[in-house]
Design an enzyme around this catalytic site. Structure first.
Site, PDB file in Angstrom:
ATOM      1  N   GLU A   1       0.823  -1.216   0.000  1.00 12.43           N
ATOM      2  CA  GLU A   1       0.000   0.000   0.000  1.00 12.43           C
ATOM      3  C   GLU A   1       0.853   1.261   0.000  1.00 12.43           C
ATOM      4  OE1 GLU A   1      -2.856  -0.465  -0.803  1.00 12.43           O
ATOM      5  OE2 GLU A   1      -3.219  -2.536  -0.203  1.00 12.43           O
TER       6      GLU A   1
ATOM      7  N   HIS B   1      -6.426  -5.976 -10.577  1.00 12.10           N
ATOM      8  CA  HIS B   1      -5.924  -7.018  -9.675  1.00 12.10           C
ATOM      9  C   HIS B   1      -5.871  -8.390 -10.334  1.00 12.10           C
ATOM     10  CE1 HIS B   1      -7.136  -3.876  -6.778  1.00 12.10           C
ATOM     11  NE2 HIS B   1      -6.060  -4.279  -6.142  1.00 12.10           N
TER      12      HIS B   1
HETATM   13 ZN   LIG Z   1      -2.869  -2.300  -4.526  1.00 11.88          ZN
END
Ligand SMILES: [Zn+2]
Length: 597
Positions: free
Chosen positions: A387, A503
């Site tokens: 992150e 993703h």
């Molecule tokens: Zn990510």
């Protein structure tokens, strides 16, 4: 005097030719533009045999130029100022860059469909590997309006000469830049579209707050040029069959919605919240109200002991991530904003089981440059590393979080997050992600870089893009041939629908990175690994020196090769050209090599 004059004639002639070619291409005729650029390139090459240029087959514009002979622009260098260490000023570096695209030897090759388009320098950063060299971020504008996703990374030497660059430019094939519909109408159209999107039952938990507050959610809009090839990448843009349009880029909460400024039609939308995959959800009845109670503050020295586990882990793991970037790359902060940079982390956020990096204020974010953690997520160092790396990416390449460039953004966060785990917590490190998140395990992780498809206990693949997402169909593609788009059932049934499947497709690039580091056999090709340290150097250099907001998967794989070849020349990098051959092998193994290379 005479020679300058005749050169000007030659360039003007070439520009006229290019415009005619662009008009032809628009009518569907065979494009002669690449040939015209070729003529310009031939001319430049006859003067400089070391020149290497790659031209985009679709736009006919150069996307990569290496080996420029260092030549300085007298208009800029005359009167240029230098600081005590001999470094030119940012102002002069910017002037050099803009003059290069306006009047430099290759400027004619950048002629677009509109002669009103200009290349503007936005930012200068120092090269982390080559002292005195600068990397300049540029974008295209037409009548002052930015071409969304158009971008370049231009290398300028200490003597104020452009030496090489990577660009992702648009032909800017639009007519008027005066909108037919007002900003208010565009926002209305965007809001209507978002209302439809939210009415579907996609992503129940994560979007519920936006659903509840939708009517009052703030909206803003600005004019941009929307070129689908820049926003969506090669594969998705080809399927969408759209043209370049003047559009109102409307932002509502975490969504970006492009509204045609002439017709009011929604051209494209994506969610810009950079998160990990959704995971198992627990209702712990935690609050949503930012900023909450402050537990630790390094500036004031405030610290409320004993810290709850999540707060303590968020604090410690953020420190380890910062240490990784400082020790390996000399980075001074996630965003490198200088001394005032503070990293704020918000833990135990509501019912969330996600962790994410905030790029602005939304229902789920207190503002830009903050980390928000769901319950228990701060314990996973690879997740924290992932992150916070989104923050580093946003400060450097700023890859658009949609489709191909978004997949690269996600993958870089996985790659560097994993390398952080290996370096900072070697005993527990591995190539799977999020195994410490509740509900996941090392044998059943969120993602697996070694085998993105993932397998069940019987060895059966967990990836089939033609079936809906499910516990036994949650893998990722590991080859460019298996690229997933929004329309494919595996993506259409998930929250990733909103981002253009970032993703999923990150798996292709994750496998590429894994092969570079560890080697292995993939799709009949054998790659010899070069180790994690070299992978880290390459990934970071590609990120700061070559990648742009609209770099696709193939461009980015090539940027790894470019970064590798530059690092061979850096003292102490320990790299040689055979390492870069391994990078190319890995690129071919996952289908990311350009045809004919
Ligand atoms: Zn990510």
């Amino acid at each position: 005097m005479r020679s300058i004059f005749s050169y000007a004639i030659a360039v003007t002639g070439a520009v006229a030719l290019l415009h005619a070619a662009a008009a032809l291409a628009q009518e569907g005729g065979a494009s002669s533009k690449p040939r015209s650029v070729e003529q310009i390139v031939q001319e430049a090459r006859s003067k400089n045999p070391a020149l290497r240029i790659r031209v985009d087959p679709v736009t006919g514009l150069p996307v990569k130029v290496r080996g420029l002979r260092p030549s300085v622009d007298p208009e800029v260098t005359l009167g240029a100022s230098r600081d005590a260490s001999g470094q030119p000023s940012d102002d002069d570096i910017i002037k050099t860059t803009e003059a290069f695209f306006r009047t430099g030897e290759l400027s004619a090759a950048f002629a677009t469909a509109s002669d009103r388009s200009k290349v503007v320098a936005l930012r200068v950063r120092r090269d982390p590997d080559f002292k005195g060299q600068s990397i300049v971020h540029v974008e295209q504008r037409i009548d002052g309006i930015p071409v969304f996703g158009s971008s370049g990374r231009v290398h300028v030497s200490p003597s104020l000469a452009v030496t090489q660059f990577t660009t992702t430019f648009s032909l800017v094939d639009v007519g008027s830049t005066t909108p037919s519909i007002t900003k208010e109408r565009a926002i209305f159209a965007a809001r209507e579209r978002l209302r439809e999107l939210l009415a579907s039952d996609k992503d129940r938990k994560s979007l519920d707050r936006l659903r509840a507050g939708f009517e009052t959610a703030a909206a803003e809009a600005e004019l941009v040029i929307y070129d689908p090839a820049l926003v969506r990448g090669r594969k998705a843009a080809a399927r969408a069959k759209q043209t370049t349009r003047l559009s109102w880029l409307t932002r509502i909460d975490q969504f970006r919605i492009f509204v045609d400024a002439e017709t009011g039609e929604v051209l494209y939308f994506h969610s810009d919240q950079r998160w990990m995959m959704p995971r198992q959800v627990y209702d712990l009845n935690r609050g949503f109200l930012f900023p909450g109670v402050k537990l630790v503050d390094d500036v004031s020295g405030e610290r409320h002991e004993p810290l709850p586990d999540d707060a303590s882990n968020a604090y410690l793991n953020a420190g380890r991530v910062g240490e990784f970037y400082s020790r390996n790359f000399g980075r001074t902060g996630i965003l490198e904003l200088g001394e005032e940079e503070l990293l704020s982390a918000y833990v135990q956020y509501g019912e969330s089981t996600n962790a994410y990096w905030c790029t602005g204020q939304t229902f789920d974010c207190p503002g830009s440059g903050a980390m928000v953690y769901g319950v228990s997520t701060p314990a996973a160092l690879d997740v924290v590393g992932h992150e916070m790396t989104h923050g580093v990416i946003s400060a450097e390449a700023d890859l658009t979080y949609a489709d191909e460039s978004g997949a690269v953004n996600e993958s870089l966060a996985d790659i560097l997050g994993t390398l952080i785990e290996f370096q900072e917590n070697p005993g527990e490190a591995n190539w799977v992600l999020g195994e410490k998140i509740p509900g996941y395990a090392r044998t059943s992780a969120i993602r697996n870089m070694a085998n993105p498809n993932m397998i069940d206990v019987d060895g059966k693949s967990l990836f089939d893009r033609n079936k809906p997402y499910a516990h036994d169909n949650r893998g990722q593609p590991d080859h460019y041939d298996d690229y997933v788009t929004r329309e494919d059932p595996i993506c259409e049934t998930t929250r990733d629908y909103f981002t253009g499947c970032v993703h999923f497709n990150s798996g292709i690039f994750n496998k590429f990175a894994f092969l570079i580091s560890e080697g292995g056999r993939h799709r009949g090709r054998v790659v010899k690994g070069i180790g994690r340290n070299k992978l880290g150097r390459i990934a970071y250099r590609a990120l700061v020196a070559h990648l742009t907001p609209s770099s696709g998967l193939q461009d980015s794989a090539e940027a790894f090769d470019d970064a590798c070849r530059e690092l061979v020349a850096v003292d102490g990098s320990g790299m040689d050209s055979s390492d870069c051959d391994r990078v190319r092998e890995a690129q071919s193994a996952v289908g990311l090599a350009f045809a004919g290379t």
